[in-house]
Every structure is written in structure tokens, then in C-alpha cells.
Design a protein around this motif. Structure first.
Motif, PDB file in Angstrom:
ATOM      1  N   ASP A 135      13.070   3.891  -9.393  1.00  0.00           N
ATOM      2  CA  ASP A 135      13.029   2.505  -9.816  1.00  0.00           C
ATOM      3  C   ASP A 135      13.088   1.530  -9.202  1.00  0.00           C
ATOM      4  O   ASP A 135      12.620   0.348  -9.199  1.00  0.00           O
ATOM      5  CB  ASP A 135      14.545   2.666 -10.894  1.00  0.00           C
ATOM      6  N   ALA A 136      13.992   1.826  -7.900  1.00  0.00           N
ATOM      7  CA  ALA A 136      13.892   0.784  -6.892  1.00  0.00           C
ATOM      8  C   ALA A 136      12.656   0.283  -6.510  1.00  0.00           C
ATOM      9  O   ALA A 136      12.284  -0.817  -5.968  1.00  0.00           O
ATOM     10  CB  ALA A 136      15.090   1.013  -5.714  1.00  0.00           C
ATOM     11  N   LYS A 194       9.746   0.773  -7.909  1.00  0.00           N
ATOM     12  CA  LYS A 194       9.034  -0.188  -8.847  1.00  0.00           C
ATOM     13  C   LYS A 194       9.500  -1.427  -8.868  1.00  0.00           C
ATOM     14  O   LYS A 194       8.570  -2.364  -8.939  1.00  0.00           O
ATOM     15  CB  LYS A 194       9.221   0.362 -10.071  1.00  0.00           C
ATOM     16  N   GLN A 195      10.671  -1.822  -8.631  1.00  0.00           N
ATOM     17  CA  GLN A 195      11.240  -3.150  -8.616  1.00  0.00           C
ATOM     18  C   GLN A 195      10.575  -3.953  -7.263  1.00  0.00           C
ATOM     19  O   GLN A 195       9.912  -5.129  -7.368  1.00  0.00           O
ATOM     20  CB  GLN A 195      12.621  -3.330  -8.665  1.00  0.00           C
ATOM     21  N   GLU A 196      10.518  -3.204  -6.207  1.00  0.00           N
ATOM     22  CA  GLU A 196      10.035  -3.857  -4.872  1.00  0.00           C
ATOM     23  C   GLU A 196       8.703  -4.081  -5.253  1.00  0.00           C
ATOM     24  O   GLU A 196       8.040  -5.155  -4.835  1.00  0.00           O
ATOM     25  CB  GLU A 196      10.391  -3.009  -3.825  1.00  0.00           C
ATOM     26  N   LEU A 197       7.896  -3.186  -5.823  1.00  0.00           N
ATOM     27  CA  LEU A 197       6.403  -3.266  -5.998  1.00  0.00           C
ATOM     28  C   LEU A 197       6.207  -4.571  -6.687  1.00  0.00           C
ATOM     29  O   LEU A 197       5.422  -5.198  -6.738  1.00  0.00           O
ATOM     30  CB  LEU A 197       6.050  -2.031  -6.562  1.00  0.00           C
ATOM     31  N   ARG A 198       6.953  -4.769  -7.889  1.00  0.00           N
ATOM     32  CA  ARG A 198       6.601  -6.006  -8.701  1.00  0.00           C
ATOM     33  C   ARG A 198       6.812  -7.307  -7.907  1.00  0.00           C
ATOM     34  O   ARG A 198       6.424  -8.227  -7.937  1.00  0.00           O
ATOM     35  CB  ARG A 198       7.728  -5.993  -9.996  1.00  0.00           C
ATOM     36  N   THR A 199       8.006  -7.089  -7.118  1.00  0.00           N
ATOM     37  CA  THR A 199       8.368  -8.415  -6.313  1.00  0.00           C
ATOM     38  C   THR A 199       7.132  -8.655  -5.363  1.00  0.00           C
ATOM     39  O   THR A 199       6.889  -9.732  -5.204  1.00  0.00           O
ATOM     40  CB  THR A 199       9.680  -8.059  -5.811  1.00  0.00           C
ATOM     41  N   LEU A 200       6.643  -7.639  -4.784  1.00  0.00           N
ATOM     42  CA  LEU A 200       5.485  -7.757  -3.840  1.00  0.00           C
ATOM     43  C   LEU A 200       4.379  -8.273  -4.405  1.00  0.00           C
ATOM     44  O   LEU A 200       3.787  -9.367  -3.923  1.00  0.00           O
ATOM     45  CB  LEU A 200       5.219  -6.581  -3.137  1.00  0.00           C
ATOM     46  N   TYR A 201       3.990  -7.906  -5.673  1.00  0.00           N
ATOM     47  CA  TYR A 201       2.873  -8.442  -6.222  1.00  0.00           C
ATOM     48  C   TYR A 201       3.046 -10.090  -6.832  1.00  0.00           C
ATOM     49  O   TYR A 201       2.349 -10.599  -6.294  1.00  0.00           O
ATOM     50  CB  TYR A 201       2.885  -7.867  -7.698  1.00  0.00           C
ATOM     51  N   GLU A 258       0.678  -1.143  -0.046  1.00  0.00           N
ATOM     52  CA  GLU A 258      -0.032  -0.018  -0.261  1.00  0.00           C
ATOM     53  C   GLU A 258       0.860   1.348   0.077  1.00  0.00           C
ATOM     54  O   GLU A 258       0.422   2.081  -0.688  1.00  0.00           O
ATOM     55  CB  GLU A 258      -0.979   0.063   1.088  1.00  0.00           C
ATOM     56  N   GLU A 259       1.855   1.117   0.710  1.00  0.00           N
ATOM     57  CA  GLU A 259       2.903   2.322   0.823  1.00  0.00           C
ATOM     58  C   GLU A 259       3.419   2.634  -0.558  1.00  0.00           C
ATOM     59  O   GLU A 259       3.400   3.870  -0.800  1.00  0.00           O
ATOM     60  CB  GLU A 259       4.096   2.102   1.654  1.00  0.00           C
ATOM     61  N   LEU A 260       3.943   1.501  -1.270  1.00  0.00           N
ATOM     62  CA  LEU A 260       4.426   1.867  -2.540  1.00  0.00           C
ATOM     63  C   LEU A 260       3.495   2.324  -3.551  1.00  0.00           C
ATOM     64  O   LEU A 260       3.761   2.995  -4.653  1.00  0.00           O
ATOM     65  CB  LEU A 260       5.063   0.377  -3.040  1.00  0.00           C
ATOM     66  N   GLN A 261       2.179   1.810  -3.548  1.00  0.00           N
ATOM     67  CA  GLN A 261       1.148   2.021  -4.455  1.00  0.00           C
ATOM     68  C   GLN A 261       0.798   3.482  -4.388  1.00  0.00           C
ATOM     69  O   GLN A 261       0.377   4.075  -5.185  1.00  0.00           O
ATOM     70  CB  GLN A 261      -0.243   1.177  -4.232  1.00  0.00           C
ATOM     71  N   GLU A 262       0.843   3.828  -3.063  1.00  0.00           N
ATOM     72  CA  GLU A 262       0.583   5.349  -2.738  1.00  0.00           C
ATOM     73  C   GLU A 262       1.576   6.287  -3.249  1.00  0.00           C
ATOM     74  O   GLU A 262       1.454   7.506  -4.014  1.00  0.00           O
ATOM     75  CB  GLU A 262       0.487   5.837  -1.309  1.00  0.00           C
ATOM     76  N   LEU A 263       2.789   5.889  -3.444  1.00  0.00           N
ATOM     77  CA  LEU A 263       3.765   6.354  -3.965  1.00  0.00           C
ATOM     78  C   LEU A 263       3.777   6.743  -5.629  1.00  0.00           C
ATOM     79  O   LEU A 263       4.051   7.568  -6.262  1.00  0.00           O
ATOM     80  CB  LEU A 263       5.352   5.852  -3.657  1.00  0.00           C
TER      81      LEU A 263
END
Length: 575
Positions: free
Chosen positions: A559-560, A562-569, A546-551
Motif C-alpha cells: 500500500d505504501a 501504491k501511494q508513492e506511485l500515485r505521488t510520483l505520477y 520504473e522500480e514501482l511499476q515493476e513491482l
């Protein structure tokens, strides 16, 4: 004060059978895995007091009394913490260590002091038997033989070395007598008896040991009227109450304590049928006194002269009492007529007359506003503001509860301060579909804590790191602390764990959780705990998502991120 290491307390409680300790004082009946009885801490008709041999704690579902074998001895036998630990340690054959090396004194260091004081008490009692004038004085004061024996009253003969000569004059013995306050020194360094030609009242600690003396002159022309032992390693007057040992021996259950000023007041009240009297030892009521009073009785009556000095003493007592006014406790103030004291009143009016005066004593709540409002004109706004200014800091010291709420309500009634109406609550938000609010979900954190309270060793099944500690949820810090405590003290049981939080705001909720009987057994609890922690770890991932989606929505993600977001998905999809 030396601190006893937690490891020793854990070992002591592990070696102590709480059922055996309590059953020796309160007969218990077996009920399944636990034991029950009528609660010894409040009046009840049915048994709501339970003792758990597996969790090693007791709990009353009626009054909320709860604790380990140590706290039971403190509350039932009315012992201080160190005395309760010492009692259990002696039963278990263990020696108490100290964290403070300077205070790691062996028992033998204090034993000679207790022996010397006991020898002095016996000497004074023999002298009373031999002194016609001392016995005549007690006869005039209506103190009979039974009460003299009850209080171990004695007589210190006239002369400068009667006690010293009787107990030993070698340098080491003299030094010991000086240490416990029985001898004084003159300007030339010569020792002499401190108590001379006085009726002597031994002062006992909460275990019945003589720790000091008070002396009263026989003639009204002599002075000082009362003389107390000085402060010694065994005696601190701000922590002791004369007569408390006798009150505890005379009353199976102490419903009240009456605080008076003199030794003879205590003795006279006992003599005439009021065996709940204690006295401060030539000092104002201290916070330690207040705590000791309420630890022994729910109702405390302070008895003072009605003059200005008595009012000042009452205000000091009130200041010490207010921070200890938890719900269920009451304090009253009885002011005596000029020239009267409890001794003269009970001798002239008897126990019934004194009881009638106690019934008319001023409640703490009334005395508080009388004292804080003295000299204030409440018909003016300035006067009301001044009363609020005086009262608020004192009321803030009262523990949370009904008494504190009612006292603050009374201040509002008198001054209008704080009477503004609270804003109306917003209307409830309608739920989609019009079906009302869904049933609340079970709290994983609460369930994990409940499982650990049932069996603390389950925390050892959890291996660091602990991702769930990053969760922003109520109770996470408490759950983390419980796991940390068990990690450092792997042999801790439920009672010991609850004792760790005794003085904390969370204590009542933890006790309630611990007293529940959870379905299943240790194996099923283990699976439930591991599953709860797994679910909490997943919530950490969703929290970060949720924190990354808000960003991402704010277009501030790098970019880091975005990569973390893909990994979490991907991680959450696989789980």
C-alpha cells in the motif's frame, strides 16, 4: 613520511602564479586568455603547450602533459613532491606544516646536518689538493681537473681523527658528525673517522646538497673496495642515485640514463663523453630507483657484468622496472664481457665504442622472455604452460597500454595460452523505421563535471540534499565526489581539483574535459549547471517510478508503494 595538509597545498597554489613559474623556465607567448609555447616535455614544431592563468594548470595537446605549478617543477626541474612544494613555499614566504606532529621538524633541525656534510666535502677536497698519492691515483685513472671539480671529488687522509679534529671535537659537534655518518664508534664508545685513506665521492641530492659520501681505496690489496655512508636522516641509499645531480647539470634534456655499479664507472663515462651515467649505491635497483630513473629520462640502460651475479642483478632491476613501464618508456640491458666494466671499456674503446655497445643492448621485452624462459623447453606443452605460469604474474604488473598488450601478445605467440578467438559480436539490432540509430544524447553528468572543472566554485551553488546521487548512471559517483571536494575546499581552483584525482583512473578523462574551452561565461555556466542537476534529479524520480511499476506488474507492491506511485505520477505530471 609526513603528509602536507591539503589546505596548505591549496593556499600555496592560490598564492603561486603558474605563468610566472613556467615562464621563468619556458618562454611563453600570450594567446588570448592563455599562454602557449612549444612543449618542454616532448619534441614538437608547433606550440601545443598551453598555460591557463584562470584555471592555474598547464596542458599539452600533443603529449598529454598536464598539471599544476607543483607537478611542473617535479617534471621540468625533476624535483620530488616535497622539494617542489618547498621551492614554491620559499618563493611565497610560507612555512610548510606537517600532519604528523612527530615529523614536524623545523628547517633548522636539518640545516646543521647539511652544513656539516658540506664542511666535510670541503675538507676532503682540500686534502686531495695536499695529497700527492691521491692525485696520482686519479691521474692514472684519467680523471682530469674539470671532472674532479664537477663531482667535487676529495680525499680522506689516513689516521683516525683527521676529519674529527678539523670539524670540531666538542660533544655536540661529535654527535652531529656521528648522526650524518662521518664518524664511527669502537667497542669502547670512542668516535673515529669513518673514511680513511680513500678517494671520496660526495653524494648529492636532487637539489645539489651533499647528503652522504662514498669512499674508494687507493690500493687493490685494501678492502673493502668501496665504503658508503650509513643510512641517516638525510640519506637512504635505496632512494638515491650517484651522479644524477651531475647528469641534470650537464644535460638540458635527458634522453636516457645509463645505470652502472661504481662511482668510478660514472666518473669515467663523464670523463670520456657519456654524461648520462648514474650508479646505485651498493644496492640492487629498487622500485624507488626505477621511479626516479624514469622520472628523469624515457630510456634507461642497465649495465651489468655478464656473469651469474650480473644476471641476477638484471632480473631484480627488471622486477622493479616492469610496474613503471608506461607507454613511451624503454629499458635495455647491457651485459659486459668477463673482467670488463664501463670504466675499462670507455677508456679502451672511447665514447664511440661504448655507444656502439649501448646500441646492441638487449631490450626489456627480449630479456624478460629470456629470463622467464630459462631452462624451459618450449617444444613441449608442459614447458609452454610453465612459461605462462612464470610470466603472467609479472606481466600483470605492467600498466595498461600498448607495451603491456604487446608483451601479452608475445606470450601468446610463444605458448598459445590466451590465443582462443573471441566470440563473434552479435549483429546490431535493427532500429524501428529502418532509419538507423539515433544520435546519442548529451550526457548530463559529463556536462556537469565539465562545468565544475571550468569553475569549481559553481558547486557551492548546489544545496544539499542531492537527490541525483541515487541515480544508477556512470559518472554519478565522480560528480558527487567533485562536489564534496569543493564543499570541503571552497577556494579550490581547476588545477587543484585535477591534482586531487592525479593518481586515479579517471584523471586522463578529467584532464581532457578541463582543457576544453566552453562557450559562455560564469553566469551562463551557473544556469547550465543548475539545469543539468535539475534534470538529473528528475531522472531519479523516473528511476524510482520504473522500480514501482515493476513491482506493480509483479503484483508485489504494498500500500505504501501504491501511494508513492500515485505521488510520483502527480509530481512528474506537474513538471
Amino acid at each position: 613520511m609526513a603528509r602536507i595538509p591539503d589546505a596548505f597545498i591549496d593556499d600555496l597554489l592560490a598564492r603561486t602564479d603558474i605563468v610566472e613559474v613556467i615562464n621563468a623556465r619556458v618562454p611563453l607567448k600570450r594567446q588570448g586568455k592563455e599562454y602557449s609555447a612549444r612543449c618542454p616535455f616532448h619534441d614538437e614544431r608547433s606550440a601545443s603547450f598551453t598555460v591557463s592563468p584562470t584555471k592555474q594548470f598547464y596542458h599539452c595537446f600533443g603529449c598529454g602533459a598536464h598539471g599544476t605549478a607543483i607537478s611542473f617543477l617535479m617534471n621540468y626541474d625533476r624535483l620530488e613532491f616535497l622539494d617542489a612544494v618547498d621551492e614554491l613555499a620559499r618563493r611565497a614566504g610560507m612555512e610548510i606544516p606537517r600532519d604528523n606532529p612527530q615529523q614536524r621538524a623545523p628547517q633548522s633541525d636539518s640545516a646543521p646536518m647539511y652544513d656539516a656534510l658540506d664542511a666535510a666535502a670541503r675538507f676532503f677536497r682540500r686534502q686531495l689538493a695536499a695529497s700527492e698519492s691521491a692525485r696520482a691515483y686519479l691521474d692514472r685513472r684519467d680523471v682530469d681537473a674539470a671532472v674532479r671539480e664537477q663531482f667535487a671529488i676529495g680525499y680522506a687522509p689516513d689516521g683516525f681523527s683527521a676529519l674529527k679534529d678539523a670539524l670540531g671535537t666538542d660533544p655536540r659537534r661529535v654527535a652531529l658528525l656521528e648522526k650524518v655518518g662521518l664518524l664511527s664508534k669502537n667497542d669502547r664508545g670512542h668516535s673515529y673517522d669513518k673514511f680513511r685513506d680513500r678517494i671520496v665521492f660526495p653524494i648529492h641530492d636532487r637539489r645539489g646538497r651533499v647528503i652522504a659520501f662514498g669512499g674508494r681505496v687507493l690500493g687493490p690489496e685494501d678492502s673493502p673496495k668501496y665504503l658508503n655512508s650509513p643510512e641517516t636522516p638525510l640519506f637512504h641509499k635505496g632512494r638515491e642515485l650517484y651522479g644524477l645531480w651531475q647528469v641534470r647539470q650537464a644535460n638540458q634534456r635527458i634522453e636516457r640514463l645509463v645505470v652502472v655499479e661504481g662511482y668510478m664507472d660514472v666518473v669515467a663515462l663523464f670523463q670520456h663523453g657519456v654524461p648520462q651515467a648514474v650508479a646505485t649505491l651498493g644496492t640492487a635497483t629498487t622500485p624507488d630507483h626505477a621511479e626516479l630513473l624514469f622520472r628523469n629520462a624515457p630510456d634507461v640502460y642497465f649495465c651489468f657484468d655478464g656473469d651469474a651475479a650480473g644476471r641476477r642483478a638484471a632480473e631484480k632491476a627488471m622486477a622493479s622496472v616492469l610496474p613503471r613501464m608506461r607507454d613511451g618508456r624503454q629499458a635495455f640491458f647491457l651485459f659486459l664481457p668477463d673482467g670488463e666494466d664501463p670504466d675499462t671499456i670507455v677508456r679502451n674503446e672511447g665514447a664511440a665504442g661504448f655507444e656502439a655497445r649501448l646500441q646492441d643492448a638487449t631490450p626489456l621485452s627480449t630479456f624478460f622472455f629470456d629470463a622467464t624462459g630459462e631452462g624451459i623447453n618450449l617444444s613441449t606443452l608442459d614447458g609452454k604452460a610453465r612459461l605462462a605460469e612464470r610470466a603472467r604474474p609479472l606481466l600483470a604488473q605492467i600498466p595498461d597500454g600498448a607495451f603491456g598488450d604487446l608483451m601479452r601478445q608475445r606470450l601468446t605467440e610463444l605458448t598459445g595460452v590466451g590465443a582462443a578467438a573471441a566470440p563473434p559480436a552479435p549483429p546490431p539490432r535493427p532500429m524501428r523505421g529502418g532509419r538507423g540509430a539515433p544520435a546519442p544524447k548529451r550526457s548530463l553528468v559529463r556536462h556537469a563535471i565539465a562545468l565544475l572543472l571550468q569553475k569549481p566554485a559553481l558547486a557551492l551553488e548546489l544545496q544539499p540534499p542531492y537527490p541525483f546521487v541515487a541515480l544508477r548512471q556512470p559518472g554519478i559517483d565522480l560528480l558527487t565526489e567533485i562536489i564534496a571536494v569543493v564543499s570541503m575546499r571552497p577556494d579550490i581552483n581547476s588545477g587543484m581539483l585535477l591534482a586531487h584525482f592525479d593518481e586515479r583512473a579517471e584523471a586522463p578523462a578529467l584532464r581532457k574535459l578541463a582543457s576544453q574551452t566552453l562557450p559562455g561565461d560564469e553566469a551562463s555556466w551557473r544556469e547550465e549547471l543548475l539545469d543539468a542537476i535539475h534534470q538529473l534529479d528528475l531522472q531519479v524520480l523516473r528511476q524510482r517510478l520504473e522500480e514501482l511499476q515493476e513491482l506493480q506488474r509483479n503484483r508485489t507492491i504494498d500500500d505504501a508503494g501504491k501511494q508513492e506511485l500515485r505521488t510520483l505520477y502527480a509530481t512528474l505530471a506537474s513538471r
